[in-house]
Design a protein around this motif. Structure first.
Motif, PDB file in Angstrom:
ATOM      1  N   ASP A  93      11.795  -1.208   7.730  1.00 35.17           N
ATOM      2  CA  ASP A  93      11.771  -0.337   8.910  1.00 35.17           C
ATOM      3  C   ASP A  93      11.102   1.005   8.624  1.00 35.17           C
ATOM      4  O   ASP A  93      10.913   1.812   9.526  1.00 35.17           O
ATOM      5  N   GLU A  94      10.743   1.262   7.366  1.00 31.73           N
ATOM      6  CA  GLU A  94      10.053   2.494   7.010  1.00 31.73           C
ATOM      7  C   GLU A  94       8.554   2.284   6.794  1.00 31.73           C
ATOM      8  O   GLU A  94       7.842   3.230   6.453  1.00 31.73           O
ATOM      9  N   ARG A  95       8.081   1.057   6.996  1.00 33.33           N
ATOM     10  CA  ARG A  95       6.652   0.779   6.796  1.00 33.33           C
ATOM     11  C   ARG A  95       5.881   1.107   8.075  1.00 33.33           C
ATOM     12  O   ARG A  95       5.349   0.238   8.761  1.00 33.33           O
ATOM     13  N   THR A  96       5.870   2.378   8.381  1.00 33.57           N
ATOM     14  CA  THR A  96       5.161   2.848   9.567  1.00 33.57           C
ATOM     15  C   THR A  96       3.658   2.781   9.322  1.00 33.57           C
ATOM     16  O   THR A  96       3.185   2.629   8.187  1.00 33.57           O
ATOM     17  N   ARG A  97       2.898   2.930  10.394  1.00 31.89           N
ATOM     18  CA  ARG A  97       1.441   2.996  10.236  1.00 31.89           C
ATOM     19  C   ARG A  97       1.036   4.173   9.350  1.00 31.89           C
ATOM     20  O   ARG A  97       0.096   4.064   8.564  1.00 31.89           O
ATOM     21  N   GLU A  98       1.740   5.279   9.482  1.00 32.94           N
ATOM     22  CA  GLU A  98       1.401   6.451   8.673  1.00 32.94           C
ATOM     23  C   GLU A  98       1.630   6.170   7.193  1.00 32.94           C
ATOM     24  O   GLU A  98       0.794   6.512   6.348  1.00 32.94           O
ATOM     25  N   PHE A  99       2.763   5.549   6.875  1.00 31.81           N
ATOM     26  CA  PHE A  99       3.036   5.221   5.481  1.00 31.81           C
ATOM     27  C   PHE A  99       2.027   4.219   4.946  1.00 31.81           C
ATOM     28  O   PHE A  99       1.500   4.381   3.831  1.00 31.81           O
ATOM     29  N   MET A 100       1.734   3.170   5.711  1.00 32.55           N
ATOM     30  CA  MET A 100       0.809   2.142   5.245  1.00 32.55           C
ATOM     31  C   MET A 100      -0.612   2.698   5.105  1.00 32.55           C
ATOM     32  O   MET A 100      -1.353   2.315   4.202  1.00 32.55           O
ATOM     33  N   ARG A 101      -0.987   3.620   6.004  1.00 34.07           N
ATOM     34  CA  ARG A 101      -2.307   4.251   5.888  1.00 34.07           C
ATOM     35  C   ARG A 101      -2.398   5.061   4.593  1.00 34.07           C
ATOM     36  O   ARG A 101      -3.396   4.963   3.862  1.00 34.07           O
ATOM     37  N   GLU A 102      -1.367   5.830   4.318  1.00 31.80           N
ATOM     38  CA  GLU A 102      -1.380   6.652   3.108  1.00 31.80           C
ATOM     39  C   GLU A 102      -1.440   5.767   1.855  1.00 31.80           C
ATOM     40  O   GLU A 102      -2.188   6.039   0.907  1.00 31.80           O
ATOM     41  N   ASN A 103      -0.654   4.700   1.859  1.00 32.38           N
ATOM     42  CA  ASN A 103      -0.668   3.781   0.717  1.00 32.38           C
ATOM     43  C   ASN A 103      -2.048   3.135   0.566  1.00 32.38           C
ATOM     44  O   ASN A 103      -2.574   3.024  -0.553  1.00 32.38           O
ATOM     45  N   ALA A 104      -2.646   2.713   1.687  1.00 37.61           N
ATOM     46  CA  ALA A 104      -3.980   2.099   1.633  1.00 37.61           C
ATOM     47  C   ALA A 104      -4.999   3.078   1.063  1.00 37.61           C
ATOM     48  O   ALA A 104      -5.849   2.705   0.241  1.00 37.61           O
ATOM     49  N   HIS A 105      -4.932   4.333   1.473  1.00 40.19           N
ATOM     50  CA  HIS A 105      -5.869   5.339   0.967  1.00 40.19           C
ATOM     51  C   HIS A 105      -5.714   5.522  -0.546  1.00 40.19           C
ATOM     52  O   HIS A 105      -6.714   5.651  -1.262  1.00 40.19           O
ATOM     53  N   HIS A 106      -4.479   5.508  -1.027  1.00 36.95           N
ATOM     54  CA  HIS A 106      -4.257   5.642  -2.471  1.00 36.95           C
ATOM     55  C   HIS A 106      -4.867   4.457  -3.220  1.00 36.95           C
ATOM     56  O   HIS A 106      -5.503   4.643  -4.274  1.00 36.95           O
ATOM     57  N   VAL A 107      -4.666   3.261  -2.695  1.00 38.82           N
ATOM     58  CA  VAL A 107      -5.215   2.064  -3.348  1.00 38.82           C
ATOM     59  C   VAL A 107      -6.743   2.088  -3.316  1.00 38.82           C
ATOM     60  O   VAL A 107      -7.408   1.773  -4.317  1.00 38.82           O
ATOM     61  N   LEU A 108      -7.319   2.485  -2.196  1.00 36.82           N
ATOM     62  CA  LEU A 108      -8.776   2.571  -2.086  1.00 36.82           C
ATOM     63  C   LEU A 108      -9.338   3.636  -3.027  1.00 36.82           C
ATOM     64  O   LEU A 108     -10.391   3.430  -3.653  1.00 36.82           O
ATOM     65  N   ASP A 109      -8.668   4.767  -3.137  1.00 34.07           N
ATOM     66  CA  ASP A 109      -9.097   5.800  -4.089  1.00 34.07           C
ATOM     67  C   ASP A 109      -9.127   5.244  -5.508  1.00 34.07           C
ATOM     68  O   ASP A 109     -10.077   5.485  -6.270  1.00 34.07           O
ATOM     69  N   GLU A 110      -8.087   4.513  -5.861  1.00 34.22           N
ATOM     70  CA  GLU A 110      -8.014   3.958  -7.209  1.00 34.22           C
ATOM     71  C   GLU A 110      -9.083   2.887  -7.424  1.00 34.22           C
ATOM     72  O   GLU A 110      -9.650   2.775  -8.519  1.00 34.22           O
ATOM     73  N   ALA A 111      -9.383   2.128  -6.384  1.00 32.98           N
ATOM     74  CA  ALA A 111     -10.441   1.121  -6.501  1.00 32.98           C
ATOM     75  C   ALA A 111     -11.770   1.767  -6.872  1.00 32.98           C
ATOM     76  O   ALA A 111     -12.477   1.288  -7.774  1.00 32.98           O
ATOM     77  N   VAL A 112     -12.101   2.852  -6.205  1.00 31.65           N
ATOM     78  CA  VAL A 112     -13.352   3.548  -6.517  1.00 31.65           C
ATOM     79  C   VAL A 112     -13.305   4.120  -7.928  1.00 31.65           C
ATOM     80  O   VAL A 112     -14.288   4.043  -8.685  1.00 31.65           O
ATOM     81  N   ARG A 113     -12.172   4.690  -8.315  1.00 30.77           N
ATOM     82  CA  ARG A 113     -12.055   5.250  -9.664  1.00 30.77           C
ATOM     83  C   ARG A 113     -12.256   4.183 -10.723  1.00 30.77           C
ATOM     84  O   ARG A 113     -12.840   4.436 -11.797  1.00 30.77           O
ATOM     85  N   LEU A 114     -11.815   2.962 -10.433  1.00 30.57           N
ATOM     86  CA  LEU A 114     -11.943   1.854 -11.380  1.00 30.57           C
ATOM     87  C   LEU A 114     -13.325   1.201 -11.349  1.00 30.57           C
ATOM     88  O   LEU A 114     -13.597   0.300 -12.133  1.00 30.57           O
ATOM     89  N   GLY A 115     -14.174   1.630 -10.416  1.00 31.49           N
ATOM     90  CA  GLY A 115     -15.528   1.092 -10.359  1.00 31.49           C
ATOM     91  C   GLY A 115     -15.731  -0.034  -9.375  1.00 31.49           C
ATOM     92  O   GLY A 115     -16.824  -0.606  -9.311  1.00 31.49           O
ATOM     93  N   LEU A 116     -14.695  -0.385  -8.581  1.00 25.44           N
ATOM     94  CA  LEU A 116     -14.850  -1.429  -7.577  1.00 25.44           C
ATOM     95  C   LEU A 116     -15.701  -0.893  -6.431  1.00 25.44           C
ATOM     96  O   LEU A 116     -15.577   0.280  -6.059  1.00 25.44           O
ATOM     97  N   ARG A 117     -16.550  -1.732  -5.857  1.00 23.98           N
ATOM     98  CA  ARG A 117     -17.460  -1.262  -4.818  1.00 23.98           C
ATOM     99  C   ARG A 117     -17.481  -2.130  -3.566  1.00 23.98           C
ATOM    100  O   ARG A 117     -18.160  -1.797  -2.602  1.00 23.98           O
ATOM    101  N   TYR A 118     -16.749  -3.255  -3.548  1.00 25.47           N
ATOM    102  CA  TYR A 118     -16.694  -4.080  -2.333  1.00 25.47           C
ATOM    103  C   TYR A 118     -15.280  -4.058  -1.767  1.00 25.47           C
ATOM    104  O   TYR A 118     -14.300  -4.292  -2.489  1.00 25.47           O
ATOM    105  N   VAL A 119     -15.164  -3.790  -0.448  1.00 24.36           N
ATOM    106  CA  VAL A 119     -13.884  -3.779   0.262  1.00 24.36           C
ATOM    107  C   VAL A 119     -13.958  -4.808   1.386  1.00 24.36           C
ATOM    108  O   VAL A 119     -14.881  -4.778   2.202  1.00 24.36           O
ATOM    109  N   ASP A 120     -12.973  -5.695   1.437  1.00 24.84           N
ATOM    110  CA  ASP A 120     -12.982  -6.817   2.376  1.00 24.84           C
ATOM    111  C   ASP A 120     -11.855  -6.675   3.393  1.00 24.84           C
ATOM    112  O   ASP A 120     -10.679  -6.611   3.026  1.00 24.84           O
TER     113      ASP A 120
END
Length: 363
Positions: free
Chosen positions: A71-98
């Protein structure tokens, strides 16, 4: 710079020959160079899928342990989590997002991340899919008789969802049919194929993702042509240590000049430490420990060691999972003897694999 005129992926994002003997002799892990206009640019072998970060529920094992209470997985929380994961993907050198239209708010999460990240996302390639409508209405579980997503493989659905995807992602590079099968008939739908040809001619790569039974759809996708050339520049399929059944067809797609994108390389958690104890998991643990890595990275490395794989998707829900997954890039390509040993010991019958997948619970 190599004698073949290309460059290794450790130096630059430019392409190079996937059979360069100089690179192989130097021990460099090379990736395929696009040969046709209707293909993606050269990419690192690991990419990020967004099925698990765009919505509150998914079928990956143990997902409830990764995120806040349901019940705490709001859009705001999921957006923030997604942004953190995407930031880390770029830091690790990943370049394709599906992405996909049916992955909840995945497209909009990626769009807002691109907008706020600016130059840091230079070189990131984004693909999405059409054909499934998200119907869960931001719920982890749905009621009896309801579905999380509903398939519509029609020209009208393509037009509707393409407009939505382009509004979210103006720089969309790849647009894929989501979950093509013989039963859906989408690869024989002339109206859909003509509309995709127009999209291809506008500069967007057209692709097809497939679902069980995968092999006939991959063969058909290789054959489909429009305007004197191949319609599809990529194919996305499930391929992993358990279900290896589509290997020959995916290799043929690569030979035909298509990019090969692998999804569900960890079998929704069944090739991680979250899988039930078994002889297969014990073997994976033993071999992973010998390499100083995790079961997940070993399973991903097995996939990307296939020379015909263009990009293998991580389906990580968290930054920590993505970091663990990305160790696959360090240990790949696997020693051929280890690769063959794992192939023989872990494989599962295709129909059995998909029956097990069907039993996974949304969580």
């Amino acid at each position: 710079e190599q004698p073949c005129g290309g460059h290794c992926e450790r130096c630059t994002r430019r392409g190079h020959c996937d059979r360069c003997m100089w690179c192989a002799a130097a021990g460099l892990h090379v990736i395929a160079m696009p040969r046709e206009r209707n293909t993606l640019p050269s990419l690192p072998k690991l990419g990020l899928g967004t099925a698990a970060i765009g919505r509150p529920g998914y079928i990956n094992l143990g997902r409830d342990a990764d995120l806040r209470d349901r019940d705490e997985r709001t859009r705001e929380f999921m957006r923030e989590n997604a942004h953190h994961v995407l930031d880390e993907a770029v830091r690790l050198g990943l370049r394709y997002v599906d992405c996909a239209r049916s992955y909840g708010d995945a497209e909009s999460f990626v769009a807002s991340w691109l907008a706020q990240s600016g130059a840091a996302t230079s070189g990131v390639v984004v693909g999405s899919k059409w054909g499934y409508e998200y119907t869960a209405n931001w719920r982890v579980e749905v009621g009896a008789g309801e579905a999380h997503e509903v398939k519509y493989h029609t020209a009208a659905q393509l037009a509707k969802q393409l407009a939505e995807s382009r509004e979210n992602l103006p720089s969309l590079a790849l647009y894929q049919i989501h979950s093509a099968t013989e039963a859906s008939g989408v690869l024989e739908n002339e109206e859909v194929l003509d509309a995709l040809a127009a999209l291809r001619d506008s500069g967007v790569v057209c692709g097809v993702s497939v679902s069980h039974p995968q092999r006939p759809s991959i063969r058909r996708a290789i054959e489909v042509a429009r305007g004197g050339g191949p319609l599809f520049g990529s194919v996305q399929a499930t391929f992993n240590l358990l279900d290896q059944s589509a290997a020959a067809e995916l290799a043929a797609a690569h030979e035909a000049g298509m990019c090969v994108i692998v999804k569900e390389a960890l079998a929704n958690g069944r090739l991680t430490e979250r899988a039930p104890d078994s002889d297969k998991l014990a073997l994976l643990r033993e071999e992973a420990a010998a390499l100083g890595t995790g079961v997940d990275a070993l399973a991903l490395a097995w996939v990307i060691s296939h020379p015909w794989v263009t990009v293998c998707l991580s389906g990580a829900s968290t930054v920590e999972q993505l970091r663990s997954n990305a160790d696959a890039l360090r240990i790949a390509p696997l020693d051929p003897a280890l690769h063959a040993r794992l192939s023989a010991a872990v494989r599962q019958e295709c129909d059995e694999y998909w029956e097990d997948r069907k039993a996974l619970q949304w969580n």
